[in-house]
Design a protein around this motif. Structure first.
Motif, mmCIF file in Angstrom:
data_model
loop_
_atom_site.group_PDB
_atom_site.id
_atom_site.type_symbol
_atom_site.label_atom_id
_atom_site.label_comp_id
_atom_site.label_asym_id
_atom_site.label_seq_id
_atom_site.Cartn_x
_atom_site.Cartn_y
_atom_site.Cartn_z
ATOM 1 N N ALA C 262 35.571 -0.376 55.620
ATOM 2 C CA ALA C 262 36.083 -0.176 54.255
ATOM 3 C C ALA C 262 37.482 -0.772 54.126
ATOM 4 C CB ALA C 262 36.103 1.326 53.914
ATOM 5 N N ASN C 263 38.338 -0.466 55.089
ATOM 6 C CA ASN C 263 39.710 -0.984 55.048
ATOM 7 C C ASN C 263 39.734 -2.514 55.135
ATOM 8 O OD1 ASN C 263 40.447 1.673 54.950
ATOM 9 N ND2 ASN C 263 41.759 1.637 56.768
ATOM 10 N N GLN C 264 38.886 -3.041 55.982
ATOM 11 C CA GLN C 264 38.858 -4.502 56.141
ATOM 12 C C GLN C 264 38.434 -5.199 54.851
ATOM 13 O OE1 GLN C 264 36.366 -4.747 59.602
ATOM 14 N NE2 GLN C 264 38.114 -5.026 61.001
ATOM 15 N N MET C 265 37.473 -4.606 54.187
ATOM 16 C CA MET C 265 37.027 -5.194 52.919
ATOM 17 C C MET C 265 38.167 -5.140 51.887
ATOM 18 S SD MET C 265 33.990 -6.398 53.368
ATOM 19 C CE MET C 265 34.606 -6.813 55.009
ATOM 20 N N ALA C 266 38.903 -4.035 51.906
ATOM 21 C CA ALA C 266 40.044 -3.932 50.985
ATOM 22 C C ALA C 266 41.107 -4.960 51.351
ATOM 23 C CB ALA C 266 40.626 -2.516 51.028
ATOM 24 N N ALA C 267 41.344 -5.116 52.645
ATOM 25 C CA ALA C 267 42.352 -6.076 53.095
ATOM 26 C C ALA C 267 41.974 -7.488 52.674
ATOM 27 C CB ALA C 267 42.507 -5.990 54.617
ATOM 28 N N LYS C 268 40.694 -7.766 52.780
ATOM 29 C CA LYS C 268 40.201 -9.095 52.412
ATOM 30 C C LYS C 268 40.411 -9.353 50.912
ATOM 31 C CE LYS C 268 36.000 -11.871 53.165
ATOM 32 N NZ LYS C 268 36.535 -12.859 54.141
ATOM 33 N N LEU C 269 40.082 -8.360 50.113
ATOM 34 C CA LEU C 269 40.309 -8.473 48.667
ATOM 35 C C LEU C 269 41.795 -8.671 48.380
ATOM 36 C CD1 LEU C 269 38.015 -5.654 47.202
ATOM 37 C CD2 LEU C 269 37.879 -8.097 46.616
ATOM 38 N N SER C 270 42.577 -7.836 49.028
ATOM 39 C CA SER C 270 44.007 -7.817 48.808
ATOM 40 C C SER C 270 44.638 -9.170 49.171
ATOM 41 C CB SER C 270 44.588 -6.699 49.688
ATOM 42 O OG SER C 270 45.959 -6.567 49.491
ATOM 43 N N LEU C 271 44.270 -9.638 50.324
ATOM 44 C CA LEU C 271 44.807 -10.909 50.800
ATOM 45 C C LEU C 271 44.375 -12.058 49.894
ATOM 46 C CD1 LEU C 271 46.386 -12.249 53.151
ATOM 47 C CD2 LEU C 271 44.164 -12.659 54.255
ATOM 48 N N GLY C 277 48.032 -16.028 44.237
ATOM 49 C CA GLY C 277 49.280 -15.960 43.474
ATOM 50 C C GLY C 277 49.438 -14.735 42.605
ATOM 51 N N TYR C 278 48.508 -13.807 42.687
ATOM 52 C CA TYR C 278 48.637 -12.584 41.888
ATOM 53 C C TYR C 278 49.391 -11.523 42.683
ATOM 54 C CZ TYR C 278 45.210 -14.968 39.041
ATOM 55 O OH TYR C 278 44.558 -15.898 38.282
ATOM 56 N N LYS C 279 50.071 -10.649 41.976
ATOM 57 C CA LYS C 279 50.853 -9.599 42.634
ATOM 58 C C LYS C 279 50.019 -8.339 42.825
ATOM 59 C CE LYS C 279 55.516 -10.949 42.240
ATOM 60 N NZ LYS C 279 56.173 -11.327 40.960
ATOM 61 N N LEU C 280 50.403 -7.541 43.815
ATOM 62 C CA LEU C 280 49.820 -6.214 44.011
ATOM 63 C C LEU C 280 50.784 -5.184 43.432
ATOM 64 C CD1 LEU C 280 48.645 -6.604 47.720
ATOM 65 C CD2 LEU C 280 47.257 -6.834 45.634
ATOM 66 N N VAL C 289 42.771 -1.125 46.502
ATOM 67 C CA VAL C 289 43.585 -2.297 46.164
ATOM 68 C C VAL C 289 44.038 -2.162 44.713
ATOM 69 C CG1 VAL C 289 43.620 -4.812 45.954
ATOM 70 C CG2 VAL C 289 42.248 -3.716 47.753
ATOM 71 N N PHE C 290 45.345 -2.272 44.502
ATOM 72 C CA PHE C 290 45.882 -2.220 43.144
ATOM 73 C C PHE C 290 46.457 -3.597 42.821
ATOM 74 C CE2 PHE C 290 45.947 2.098 44.738
ATOM 75 C CZ PHE C 290 45.458 2.837 43.667
ATOM 76 N N ALA C 291 45.763 -4.346 42.001
ATOM 77 C CA ALA C 291 46.165 -5.729 41.731
ATOM 78 C C ALA C 291 46.557 -5.909 40.262
ATOM 79 C CB ALA C 291 45.007 -6.669 42.067
ATOM 80 N N ILE C 292 47.564 -6.751 40.045
ATOM 81 C CA ILE C 292 48.014 -7.046 38.684
ATOM 82 C C ILE C 292 47.415 -8.378 38.246
ATOM 83 C CG2 ILE C 292 50.035 -7.388 37.205
ATOM 84 C CD1 ILE C 292 51.666 -5.865 39.368
ATOM 85 N N LEU C 293 46.556 -8.288 37.229
ATOM 86 C CA LEU C 293 45.853 -9.499 36.807
ATOM 87 C C LEU C 293 46.017 -9.716 35.300
ATOM 88 C CD1 LEU C 293 42.439 -9.159 38.750
ATOM 89 C CD2 LEU C 293 44.521 -10.343 39.478
ATOM 90 N N THR C 314 51.948 -5.364 30.980
ATOM 91 C CA THR C 314 52.590 -5.996 29.824
ATOM 92 C C THR C 314 51.481 -6.192 28.784
ATOM 93 O OG1 THR C 314 52.072 -8.230 30.561
ATOM 94 C CG2 THR C 314 54.161 -7.287 31.333
ATOM 95 N N SER C 315 51.782 -6.850 27.715
ATOM 96 C CA SER C 315 50.749 -7.008 26.685
ATOM 97 C C SER C 315 49.606 -7.898 27.183
ATOM 98 C CB SER C 315 51.354 -7.592 25.409
ATOM 99 O OG SER C 315 51.884 -8.871 25.689
ATOM 100 N N ASP C 316 49.829 -8.706 28.187
ATOM 101 C CA ASP C 316 48.711 -9.517 28.670
ATOM 102 C C ASP C 316 48.396 -9.360 30.158
ATOM 103 O OD1 ASP C 316 50.974 -10.754 29.428
ATOM 104 O OD2 ASP C 316 50.533 -12.702 28.517
ATOM 105 N N GLN C 317 48.885 -8.283 30.746
ATOM 106 C CA GLN C 317 48.571 -8.025 32.160
ATOM 107 C C GLN C 317 48.281 -6.548 32.373
ATOM 108 O OE1 GLN C 317 51.974 -9.503 34.418
ATOM 109 N NE2 GLN C 317 50.611 -11.065 35.269
ATOM 110 N N ALA C 318 47.461 -6.249 33.373
ATOM 111 C CA ALA C 318 47.172 -4.850 33.694
ATOM 112 C C ALA C 318 46.932 -4.712 35.199
ATOM 113 C CB ALA C 318 45.963 -4.357 32.926
ATOM 114 N N VAL C 319 47.069 -3.496 35.679
ATOM 115 C CA VAL C 319 46.706 -3.199 37.068
ATOM 116 C C VAL C 319 45.233 -2.795 37.089
ATOM 117 C CG1 VAL C 319 47.114 -1.697 39.058
ATOM 118 C CG2 VAL C 319 49.035 -2.327 37.569
ATOM 119 N N ILE C 320 44.477 -3.385 38.007
ATOM 120 C CA ILE C 320 43.109 -2.886 38.214
ATOM 121 C C ILE C 320 43.050 -2.251 39.600
ATOM 122 C CG2 ILE C 320 42.078 -4.665 36.748
ATOM 123 C CD1 ILE C 320 40.964 -5.886 39.451
#
Lengths: 342, 342, 342, 342
Positions: C262-271, C277-280, C289-293, C314-320
């Protein structure tokens, strides 16, 4: 003119000495929450009279609070109370003990009293662990709800059995005064303290406006008790109100004198009624008289007195209950007997 | 000689008129459990003064009991209370509400008070159902634990919002007398009854030995309330004890007069201290004064008076709290100001 | 075709080995109520892996039950729990702990975690006894509700402080697998057992159909624990159901392997997301994984995948939020990253 | 070789079809907390078979949870349950109902069953309000703890009486399958739903690994029920685990077939034993056989079979209890009878 009442032992306010004590101390400034000088004095008197200098004592407003707090303090959630099916906590407190989470294991008493045999049988019938709640505390009342009293031998036997089987013994003393003042009684307050783990002494029915004193002689049960007093709503801001009254009751012999008066008035009623040829439904041990009278006589008595018709006996006879108290007027007792006679 | 105490508003017993009423009625025989003529009379006075002729009223011994019983009566097990994090039920009642099973959702108040915005935010943050307890009752105090009071507009806004969102509004009136007697106040007892579903009027801090009156103006909450009073240990055998006192308080204007005296003594202290050039830590709205004094002065005052040092301000200044009551002696107030001066 | 879900870590049933173990043992006849050979075997494995041969272990169906039973077993009615305001028992269990009578003293955590300083401040703020509930048990989660983990130093510090101040330390291990499998982790299961008084190991989120194992290393808390299991409804007639599954998880290294996946899959997504170029919004310590897209990208991803939009940035970004589990399909992780890219 | 067990009806895991359904659905991704497609499907089947299209249905892990949640949902704190003194909630659930605050008013049943007369007497004996808890819910089990069953007339009479007297009727269906499959039975599932306010259908004893279905036909009791499920710890993250199993049980006639098999195996044992001249201690209505056998025979049987020796009859005879289930092997029944014969 109002009919004189033999309905219960809490129809009047406080004994005049008790009320005067409230008056005399009223305007002194005191610490709140039971740390006033009167409460401390009352506790000293009680420690002396119960013979346990180290006991923890807490003064609360009423009997149900005393039961809730004492039992709640002693038990873990899975632990149960063994009580007579006629017990006050079983049939007169609206499920107050269950409301704080504890099961009552009810047993059929013998003349309102528990015995070693009855308790042992309850243990045997409640041993399928962990599917059954664990019996942990034995609840008794003295005097019982039926007006009967425990002898020293009876209480000692229960006490020894409880110790042997890891049970706590808790005594509800709403009418402890009446019990100790009974002609049959051979228990002293020091015996009660020695033979139980925790008990309370009722003031409401022996001359105070309100108030009961919880006495914890088993020190291991005293830890954090005051948190329970507060959590259940019983920590009065003006703790002095009960402190002053108990101090007055136990400064002298007043508590015992008042209880004795109540019993004597009951004995007088009981004897008078018997002498006129009427039967009693039960012997008069404390301050309650159960007399069997013809309906016509009952109807006549009701014109001048208040009392409960307890139960029908035959189509033309019933049991009536007469309750006396510290406030019972001897003249009214005589008037009652006079009306029975004529 | 004992130092005069400004520690709290429950250092003395009862106002003399109240105590005299107990004395005058002491030996009449009355029905038990709150059905005596004095309790019934007190309830009539209260129905009149709150303007709700149909309201149910219950007299209980103390504030924590009033809170336990009122909240327990109103809620199902999964329903929660919204309360200020400074609320009495949150930080001064030993978890009494949680002990009967209910979650407290705590919010940061504004000067001790809740507002529509604060309550609405609590609803928003507690909406992940059924994983979160359901907010159902809003608990407020007037005066608040900080001595501040609600204006009619503030209370009306909260009341409307609660009705709109299906919330019950419950007001803890331990110091309702002080609030209504505040110079800032524009609420009458009839407004309180109209704007809340259930509230209670504190007697302990306004001249009784003990006792608070729960007033249920929302009739749908009155069903079976007395079972809760009994189950939680608050049904006094001699209900007259509180009945007589509340009857005396509300027969005339005594309740309001006593509260006014307390506030006036506080105002006098507050004004006197200010005039001597010392600052207050908070405006004096009710019967509590928070003054900032030099440590040397505080030490000198403590030789003759008792009060709490509330908090340190700088290395040589602190806030002290002075509480006045119906019993506060104006001469002692003057003596205090005299000592501040010299 | 159904969208692939990254909503949570309990979307699938059990790991095939676990289900096969249920199949293989299904028709043997076993003793009920957790005394079957599989439950006993599972407890042996757990005693071994936690390094406490004398510990009491109880298998229950879910996390809320584990919390109710553990806390209820440890506390007297006036004792309270210190917990983070983000704690699962505080905001996701419908007031379950209050429903059994205990106050939660909530504190603001640091990245979801408690520290000695935070706990000490809670003690200081809750010391006005007996008007305040008594802090007695510290509740922590590892991983926390925010996906962060405790280091050995952090947990040791809390543990020492609790011992010094008479507090019990209880660890909610709903996601203990994820914590122990974290790249940051330096705690072993034996450390957890040594440093806490009581904790539980979540199975539901690591490959079982249901089930959590409560481990009581502090022997003084083990007495009569099974009564609480039964009283709260958690003693399954067919205790084997959980016994078989935990036996399978801990017979080998399966529990740790599944958590690692489970952790490895999250790490893979995160990386992958970072590399594009997206921020966490938070570092990826465990399986969340908390990503800003950008919103447009999010809308595109939602056509093929399920996940929570955590908060607007922001008005055009959110955390998923993306959650992975033992069951997460690496191909779907790759497909997700592929969709992010294009 | 292990002795074959007739100890209880939960010695094995799940019926193979039920386990296969878990296997077949294992890796689909589902919504958590009982909102998966299998749970929804199971509820549809149950609504159909109980004939109440609008009923609320909740699936929980075990019987004690079903009782806690159902009763807790229906009652206010002062309301009590009327139950047989042999009832499961009275003597086999460790005080679980008292632990959530409710009094049990226990009555002596007739063959394990309540009757209108028994309930009416309980009302008469519990009417001293508000000093007594208010009887509000009647708890019955079908089959009863003694293996007896209610006829349609018996249940209808109780139901009408409850409606007339403002009582809720709650049926514990841990062994409802066995009751409905009894040769004596004239109740259908639709009758149960119509005549009670709320009841539950046991799965654990009819072929599932675990799980019971609470059916609320009285819509006024359904509001916020899921909060109670969550608060008491019964909302499984993977609700599918029970959903899949109940869906399998009620998709076809499997539930009824399995119950019938259990009863038939009991009937076969019962008949065989009788034909060999031994007496039964009670008629065999469902899946329990109570046979009176000589001690020497019992000793011989115990070498090959497990069962409970229920009670001593004479110095050389005792009652044994044999319990059958959906899993009982007919060959073992025949082997048992064969051993009785020889």
């Amino acid at each position: 003119m109002a009919r004189y009442s033999f309905l219960d032992d809490y129809s009047e306010g406080a004994h005049p000495s008790v009320l005067n004590a409230l008056l005399a101390t009223n305007l002194t400034q005191q610490s709140p929450y039971g740390d006033d000088e009167y409460s401390n004095q009352a506790k000293e008197y009680l420690r002396e009279k119960t013979g346990v200098p180290t006991s923890s004592i807490h003064l609360v407003a009423g009997g149900t609070l005393a039961n809730i707090i004492s039992i709640g303090n002693c038990l873990r959630p899975h632990e149960a109370v063994i009580a007579a099916e006629t017990g006050h906590i079983v049939v007169r407190e609206t499920g107050a003990i269950e409301a704080i989470g504890h099961k009552l294991i009810t047993v059929t008493p013998s003349e309102g009293k528990l015995t070693v045999e009855i308790i042992e049988k309850a243990l045997d019938n409640n041993a399928h662990f962990p599917h059954m709640a664990k019996p942990r505390l034995v609840y008794i009342s003295n005097a019982t709800e039926l007006g009967t009293t425990y002898s020293k031998t009876e209480l000692s036997n229960i006490s020894s059995f409880c110790k042997k089987r890891g049970l706590l013994l808790f005594l509800d003393g709403a009418r402890l005064g009446a019990a100790l003042a009974s002609a049959n009684n051979d228990l002293r307050l020091t015996d009660i303290a020695e033979l139980t783990d925790i008990f309370w002494i009722g003031g409401t029915k022996v001359g105070t406006l309100l108030g009961e004193a919880i006495v914890i002689s088993n020190q291991s049960l005293a830890t954090d008790f005051s948190f329970h007093v507060k959590q259940r709503g019983a920590l009065l801001a003006k703790g002095r109100v009960i402190g002053v009254q108990f101090s007055e009751l136990f400064r002298s012999n007043l508590f015992f004198d008042l209880a004795l008066h109540a019993n004597q008035m009951a004995a007088k009623l009981s004897l008078g009624i018997s002498e006129m040829g009427y039967k009693l439904a039960a012997p008069t041990e404390t301050n309650q008289v159960f007399a069997i009278l013809p309906n016509a006589l009952i109807a006549r008595l009701e014109k001048e007195f208040k009392f409960y018709i307890w139960e029908k006996v035959t189509s033309d006879q019933a049991v009536i209950r007469l309750v006396t108290s510290w406030a019972t007027d001897q003249k009214q007792v005589e008037a009652f007997l006079d009306r029975v006679l004529r």
